[in-house]
Design a protein around this motif. Structure first.
Motif, PDB file in Angstrom:
ATOM      1  N   SER A  56      17.008   3.036  -7.052  1.00 49.04           N
ATOM      2  CA  SER A  56      17.781   1.931  -7.625  1.00 49.04           C
ATOM      3  C   SER A  56      16.933   0.664  -7.776  1.00 49.04           C
ATOM      4  N   LEU A  57      15.858   0.558  -7.022  1.00 45.41           N
ATOM      5  CA  LEU A  57      14.931  -0.567  -7.145  1.00 45.41           C
ATOM      6  C   LEU A  57      13.885  -0.201  -8.194  1.00 45.41           C
ATOM      7  N   TRP A  79       8.123  -9.479   7.441  1.00 50.78           N
ATOM      8  CA  TRP A  79       8.085  -8.104   6.950  1.00 50.78           C
ATOM      9  C   TRP A  79       9.455  -7.669   6.438  1.00 50.78           C
ATOM     10  N   ASN A  80       9.439  -6.892   5.365  1.00 49.28           N
ATOM     11  CA  ASN A  80      10.639  -6.274   4.814  1.00 49.28           C
ATOM     12  C   ASN A  80      10.495  -4.763   4.888  1.00 49.28           C
ATOM     13  N   THR A  81      11.612  -4.076   5.059  1.00 48.06           N
ATOM     14  CA  THR A  81      11.665  -2.636   4.868  1.00 48.06           C
ATOM     15  C   THR A  81      12.363  -2.403   3.540  1.00 48.06           C
ATOM     16  N   VAL A  82      11.683  -1.681   2.664  1.00 50.30           N
ATOM     17  CA  VAL A  82      12.191  -1.412   1.321  1.00 50.30           C
ATOM     18  C   VAL A  82      12.545   0.066   1.234  1.00 50.30           C
ATOM     19  N   VAL A 131       4.294  -4.315  -3.158  1.00 52.66           N
ATOM     20  CA  VAL A 131       3.126  -3.749  -2.475  1.00 52.66           C
ATOM     21  C   VAL A 131       1.904  -4.617  -2.742  1.00 52.66           C
ATOM     22  N   GLU A 132       1.721  -5.022  -3.993  1.00 50.21           N
ATOM     23  CA  GLU A 132       0.578  -5.870  -4.342  1.00 50.21           C
ATOM     24  C   GLU A 132       0.666  -7.227  -3.635  1.00 50.21           C
ATOM     25  N   ASP A 133       1.859  -7.809  -3.575  1.00 54.26           N
ATOM     26  CA  ASP A 133       2.034  -9.088  -2.871  1.00 54.26           C
ATOM     27  C   ASP A 133       1.698  -8.950  -1.388  1.00 54.26           C
ATOM     28  N   SER A 134       2.094  -7.835  -0.782  1.00 58.57           N
ATOM     29  CA  SER A 134       1.797  -7.602   0.618  1.00 58.57           C
ATOM     30  C   SER A 134       0.283  -7.536   0.827  1.00 58.57           C
ATOM     31  N   TYR A 135      -0.395  -6.783  -0.019  1.00 56.57           N
ATOM     32  CA  TYR A 135      -1.860  -6.693   0.047  1.00 56.57           C
ATOM     33  C   TYR A 135      -2.490  -8.076  -0.120  1.00 56.57           C
ATOM     34  N   LEU A 193       9.089  -3.529  -9.657  1.00 59.35           N
ATOM     35  CA  LEU A 193       9.307  -4.465  -8.556  1.00 59.35           C
ATOM     36  C   LEU A 193       8.644  -3.946  -7.284  1.00 59.35           C
ATOM     37  N   LEU A 194       8.771  -2.651  -7.021  1.00 57.75           N
ATOM     38  CA  LEU A 194       8.143  -2.076  -5.836  1.00 57.75           C
ATOM     39  C   LEU A 194       6.623  -2.241  -5.898  1.00 57.75           C
TER      40      LEU A 194
END
Length: 121
Positions: free
Chosen positions: A89-90, A81-84, A99-103, A94-95
């Motif tokens: 600035s991101l 897990w990452n905290t974004v 989110v899609e990759d996590s799903y 990419l965000l």
């Protein structure tokens, strides 16, 4: 990305739901009962929005090295897990991909019958 847009993005995936098992301040987004994103969407003014997202362990290390806004998941398994921090600035693109990759990672771990049900239009 605003908290409202983050909520809309998380809920745009098939079978995604928002629940509050940790209290009303923490939105937990799930697919088939499995968590793919967590965020305190009602952050106080001046505080940055953050979201915890599942990530492939090798990619997680690369993302953390490349982006100071991405750190090991707070109160989560730091390998997966990452905290974004969503401070602007991101790039939003990419965000959205994170989110899609996590799903997608969560869906990939579901039983085949559930995965197939989610693939239907």
């Amino acid at each position: 990305m605003t908290p409202q847009r983050l909520r809309a993005l998380c809920l745009s995936f098939d079978d995604a739901v928002e629940e509050f098992p940790f209290g009303p301040e923490t939105s937990v987004f799930k697919v088939a009962g499995k968590i793919f994103a967590l965020s305190a969407l009602s952050v106080p003014t001046g505080e940055p929005l953050t979201v915890n997202l599942k990530c492939d362990p090798d990619l997680a290390v690369q993302l953390r090295a490349a982006h100071p806004e991405i750190v090991p998941g707070w109160h989560m398994n730091k390998r997966h897990w990452n905290t974004v921090t969503v401070s602007g600035s991101l790039p939003d693109r990419l965000l959205r991909e994170l989110v899609e990759d996590s799903y997608d990672l969560v869906v990939a771990g579901l039983p085949r019958a559930q995965r197939l049900r989610l693939d239907r239009p």
